[in-house]
Design a protein around this motif. Sequence first.
Motif, mmCIF file in Angstrom:
data_model
loop_
_atom_site.group_PDB
_atom_site.id
_atom_site.type_symbol
_atom_site.label_atom_id
_atom_site.label_comp_id
_atom_site.label_asym_id
_atom_site.label_seq_id
_atom_site.Cartn_x
_atom_site.Cartn_y
_atom_site.Cartn_z
ATOM 1 N N GLU A 105 -6.167 -3.363 -58.167
ATOM 2 C CA GLU A 105 -6.109 -4.501 -59.085
ATOM 3 C C GLU A 105 -5.164 -5.571 -58.560
ATOM 4 O O GLU A 105 -5.475 -6.774 -58.600
ATOM 5 N N PHE A 106 -4.006 -5.157 -58.047
ATOM 6 C CA PHE A 106 -3.058 -6.130 -57.514
ATOM 7 C C PHE A 106 -3.686 -6.934 -56.373
ATOM 8 O O PHE A 106 -3.580 -8.166 -56.324
ATOM 9 N N ASN A 107 -4.340 -6.237 -55.431
ATOM 10 C CA ASN A 107 -4.920 -6.926 -54.279
ATOM 11 C C ASN A 107 -6.092 -7.806 -54.676
ATOM 12 O O ASN A 107 -6.297 -8.874 -54.068
ATOM 13 N N CYS A 108 -6.862 -7.393 -55.680
ATOM 14 C CA CYS A 108 -7.965 -8.233 -56.149
ATOM 15 C C CYS A 108 -7.434 -9.490 -56.840
ATOM 16 O O CYS A 108 -8.026 -10.564 -56.719
ATOM 17 N N GLN A 109 -6.339 -9.360 -57.548
ATOM 18 C CA GLN A 109 -5.759 -10.511 -58.236
ATOM 19 C C GLN A 109 -4.984 -11.419 -57.283
ATOM 20 O O GLN A 109 -4.763 -12.591 -57.593
ATOM 21 N N ASN A 110 -4.581 -10.879 -56.130
ATOM 22 C CA ASN A 110 -3.756 -11.641 -55.190
ATOM 23 C C ASN A 110 -4.321 -11.544 -53.773
ATOM 24 O O ASN A 110 -3.700 -10.950 -52.885
ATOM 25 N N PRO A 111 -5.498 -12.123 -53.522
ATOM 26 C CA PRO A 111 -6.081 -12.039 -52.170
ATOM 27 C C PRO A 111 -5.205 -12.682 -51.109
ATOM 28 O O PRO A 111 -5.325 -12.356 -49.924
ATOM 29 N N VAL A 112 -4.309 -13.578 -51.517
ATOM 30 C CA VAL A 112 -3.417 -14.213 -50.544
ATOM 31 C C VAL A 112 -2.451 -13.205 -49.939
ATOM 32 O O VAL A 112 -1.900 -13.439 -48.859
ATOM 33 N N PHE A 113 -2.244 -12.070 -50.604
ATOM 34 C CA PHE A 113 -1.301 -11.074 -50.090
ATOM 35 C C PHE A 113 -1.696 -10.647 -48.682
ATOM 36 O O PHE A 113 -0.876 -10.670 -47.761
ATOM 37 N N LEU A 114 -2.966 -10.263 -48.509
ATOM 38 C CA LEU A 114 -3.408 -9.842 -47.183
ATOM 39 C C LEU A 114 -3.453 -11.019 -46.213
ATOM 40 O O LEU A 114 -3.104 -10.885 -45.044
ATOM 41 N N ALA A 115 -3.873 -12.186 -46.701
ATOM 42 C CA ALA A 115 -3.942 -13.361 -45.824
ATOM 43 C C ALA A 115 -2.564 -13.719 -45.291
ATOM 44 O O ALA A 115 -2.413 -14.118 -44.124
ATOM 45 N N LEU A 116 -1.543 -13.574 -46.117
ATOM 46 C CA LEU A 116 -0.190 -13.938 -45.704
ATOM 47 C C LEU A 116 0.470 -12.826 -44.911
ATOM 48 O O LEU A 116 1.052 -13.057 -43.850
ATOM 49 N N MET A 117 0.367 -11.599 -45.401
ATOM 50 C CA MET A 117 1.097 -10.498 -44.779
ATOM 51 C C MET A 117 0.528 -10.100 -43.420
ATOM 52 O O MET A 117 1.235 -9.531 -42.595
ATOM 53 N N HIS A 118 -0.746 -10.369 -43.192
ATOM 54 C CA HIS A 118 -1.370 -9.948 -41.941
ATOM 55 C C HIS A 118 -1.545 -11.096 -40.955
ATOM 56 O O HIS A 118 -2.280 -10.972 -39.990
ATOM 57 N N GLY A 119 -0.896 -12.216 -41.213
ATOM 58 C CA GLY A 119 -0.970 -13.320 -40.265
ATOM 59 C C GLY A 119 -0.249 -12.977 -38.975
ATOM 60 O O GLY A 119 0.693 -12.177 -38.958
ATOM 61 N N SER A 120 -0.673 -13.608 -37.889
ATOM 62 C CA SER A 120 -0.096 -13.279 -36.585
ATOM 63 C C SER A 120 1.305 -13.843 -36.404
ATOM 64 O O SER A 120 2.073 -13.358 -35.573
ATOM 65 N N ASP A 121 1.658 -14.881 -37.152
ATOM 66 C CA ASP A 121 2.977 -15.485 -36.972
ATOM 67 C C ASP A 121 3.682 -15.701 -38.304
ATOM 68 O O ASP A 121 4.342 -16.713 -38.523
ATOM 69 N N ILE A 122 3.550 -14.744 -39.217
ATOM 70 C CA ILE A 122 4.230 -14.872 -40.505
ATOM 71 C C ILE A 122 5.738 -14.816 -40.271
ATOM 72 O O ILE A 122 6.206 -14.244 -39.282
ATOM 73 N N PRO A 123 6.522 -15.421 -41.167
ATOM 74 C CA PRO A 123 7.986 -15.406 -40.980
ATOM 75 C C PRO A 123 8.517 -13.981 -40.849
ATOM 76 O O PRO A 123 8.062 -13.053 -41.530
ATOM 77 N N GLY A 124 9.502 -13.821 -39.958
ATOM 78 C CA GLY A 124 10.029 -12.492 -39.675
ATOM 79 C C GLY A 124 10.556 -11.782 -40.899
ATOM 80 O O GLY A 124 10.389 -10.568 -41.042
ATOM 81 N N ARG A 125 11.200 -12.528 -41.788
ATOM 82 C CA ARG A 125 11.744 -11.894 -42.996
ATOM 83 C C ARG A 125 10.641 -11.266 -43.832
ATOM 84 O O ARG A 125 10.791 -10.147 -44.338
#
Length: 236
Positions: A105-125
């Motif tokens: 449910e969380f991932n369906c409600q927040n598809p940006v989670f995977l888009a942001l967390m799995h980016g190749s150059d997301i902020p190190g923090r």
Amino acid sequence: MSEEPKPRRRQARGERRIAELLQAATSVFCTSGYTAASTNAIAREAHVSPGTLYQYFPNKEAIAIELGDRLLHEMRDAHGQAFTPENLALPLPEMLDAVVDPLIEFNCQNPVFLALMHGSDIPGRIAEEHDALHASLLTRVRDLLGLYLPDLPEPERALIADMTFAVFKGGLALVLAAPEGPERDATSAELKRVLFRYLDPIVGSALDDCPATEDADGPGNGRTAPTRSVTTTPSR
């Protein structure tokens, strides 16, 4: 002298603007991915000028960090809803419903989670906090296996936990790709069936010691495989 607090109306207006910018960033990150996104695109999506955006965030990375912090906090809450002592005491099919459904449910409600967390150059923090959350989830799965199989060697328990989590992540990608509605519900249910078929032979002997439960077909041991319908329908 101490700095006087800002008027409440001004604070509320600023909080609303930040929320609007984060919502715009969510849309842009989902559409373009973090790497290709730009502050200009986020400003356009929020219907503000780039100058207005820079009053609140100095760059794209700052936006991603703020959004990531909020998402990770919500994800931790979802883990807390899933891995409760009451849920972990349930027979395997019901336990899978109780644990897997909040995470889906969380991932369906927040598809940006995977888009942001799995980016190749997301902020190190953000990457570090995500890795810590991932490790925490694996630890919970290992601890859960330990409840059923306390004599299982730690390396074997870790391998089973890794495989279980890998199956979940692979199935979750299919769930998110399915259209919302009956098709997504069926994909969610199928993911839980796969997890059941993998885990039941491993923990089945321990579950045989659980008190018998009643199901739709009469008395049983609570180990009937999940049907192709979900207990909790993911919503947006």
